[in-house]
Design a protein around this motif. Sequence first.
Motif, mmCIF file in Angstrom:
data_model
loop_
_atom_site.group_PDB
_atom_site.id
_atom_site.type_symbol
_atom_site.label_atom_id
_atom_site.label_comp_id
_atom_site.label_asym_id
_atom_site.label_seq_id
_atom_site.Cartn_x
_atom_site.Cartn_y
_atom_site.Cartn_z
ATOM 1 N N SER A 14 0.841 -1.189 0.000
ATOM 2 C CA SER A 14 0.000 0.000 0.000
ATOM 3 C C SER A 14 0.877 1.239 0.000
ATOM 4 C CB SER A 14 -0.947 0.015 1.204
ATOM 5 O OG SER A 14 -0.225 0.112 2.401
ATOM 6 N N VAL A 15 0.318 2.297 -0.536
ATOM 7 C CA VAL A 15 0.952 3.602 -0.560
ATOM 8 C C VAL A 15 -0.030 4.572 0.084
ATOM 9 C CG1 VAL A 15 1.827 5.460 -2.026
ATOM 10 C CG2 VAL A 15 2.232 3.081 -2.663
ATOM 11 N N PHE A 41 -5.219 9.626 0.356
ATOM 12 C CA PHE A 41 -5.427 8.659 -0.720
ATOM 13 C C PHE A 41 -4.562 7.442 -0.437
ATOM 14 C CE2 PHE A 41 -4.154 7.003 -4.938
ATOM 15 C CZ PHE A 41 -5.408 6.589 -5.364
ATOM 16 N N GLN A 42 -5.163 6.246 -0.514
ATOM 17 C CA GLN A 42 -4.405 5.025 -0.252
ATOM 18 C C GLN A 42 -4.850 3.902 -1.175
ATOM 19 O OE1 GLN A 42 -4.547 3.527 3.752
ATOM 20 N NE2 GLN A 42 -3.275 1.784 3.282
ATOM 21 N N PRO A 43 -4.071 3.630 -2.235
ATOM 22 C CA PRO A 43 -4.312 2.425 -3.021
ATOM 23 C C PRO A 43 -3.601 1.241 -2.356
ATOM 24 C CG PRO A 43 -2.641 3.749 -4.078
ATOM 25 C CD PRO A 43 -3.083 4.501 -2.853
ATOM 26 N N ILE A 66 -4.995 -8.195 -6.464
ATOM 27 C CA ILE A 66 -6.207 -7.371 -6.441
ATOM 28 C C ILE A 66 -5.799 -5.981 -5.976
ATOM 29 C CG2 ILE A 66 -8.486 -7.059 -5.421
ATOM 30 C CD1 ILE A 66 -8.459 -10.134 -4.894
ATOM 31 N N THR A 67 -6.024 -4.979 -6.817
ATOM 32 C CA THR A 67 -5.693 -3.604 -6.472
ATOM 33 C C THR A 67 -6.985 -2.818 -6.292
ATOM 34 O OG1 THR A 67 -3.624 -3.712 -7.711
ATOM 35 C CG2 THR A 67 -4.480 -1.521 -7.211
ATOM 36 N N GLN A 68 -7.046 -2.101 -5.183
ATOM 37 C CA GLN A 68 -8.223 -1.267 -4.930
ATOM 38 C C GLN A 68 -7.810 -0.056 -4.100
ATOM 39 O OE1 GLN A 68 -10.992 -3.696 -2.834
ATOM 40 N NE2 GLN A 68 -9.791 -3.783 -0.987
ATOM 41 N N SER A 69 -8.635 0.957 -4.159
ATOM 42 C CA SER A 69 -8.413 2.149 -3.352
ATOM 43 C C SER A 69 -9.123 1.936 -2.014
ATOM 44 C CB SER A 69 -8.973 3.371 -4.067
ATOM 45 O OG SER A 69 -8.802 4.507 -3.276
ATOM 46 N N PRO A 100 -14.499 4.926 -0.998
ATOM 47 C CA PRO A 100 -14.289 3.577 -0.467
ATOM 48 C C PRO A 100 -14.931 3.344 0.899
ATOM 49 C CG PRO A 100 -12.261 4.398 -1.409
ATOM 50 C CD PRO A 100 -13.236 5.553 -1.373
ATOM 51 N N ALA A 101 -15.132 4.400 1.679
ATOM 52 C CA ALA A 101 -15.809 4.279 2.972
ATOM 53 C C ALA A 101 -17.321 4.333 2.827
ATOM 54 C CB ALA A 101 -15.335 5.376 3.919
#
Length: 192
Positions: A14-15, A41-43, A66-69, A100-101
């Motif tokens: 994660s970043v 921001f966190q992908p 699997i990549t998601q924000s 995303p929340a």
Amino acid sequence: VTAGFGMTTGNAQSVNLSGAGMVSHRFTPDDLLAFDASVAFQPSTLQTATDVNGDGVITPDEVVSITQSVSEAWGTRLRYDHFFGLNAIYALAFAGGDVPAGKQFLAGVQAGYSRALYKTATSELVGELGIDYTYQRYVVGDPSSLNIAAVRAYLGYLGNPTSDLSYNASIEYLGNMNEESTPTGRVGAFGD
């Protein structure tokens, strides 16, 4: 102005990127207008494996990324304070969101009374009581939006031990005055 960056790696990568800024202006010794904005921001990428052929061995072609924000939070706030001694009245407007929340958009207003409970040259403890109205629009679900009227209580501490260092801590309570219909039944005032 602040900015932040973090990176983790392992089974999940994660970043984290964040930033905030604030500007304020005293029109008179008793009148303060402040504006602040923030973003986070966190992908995140997670690797998962499934033994598709059932042979008990995970091969490289059975590993999926699997990549998601996980955070797209943003917020803005404009606040006006009128001071009289250790007391003040305040009003603010705010807007924000975090898809995303589950919160596509939220906006609202607050008004209330503020008092410096303890104040020295290097620290301050403030208590506030007020009312809050918030509109929330959700990404999915029923209801698709909600209007919330709440009672607000706040206690905050700000320390400035040197000109180069400041720190703060706060706690806030919002008591929902609305009745709501939820998937598990009706919830009364102050129940949510």
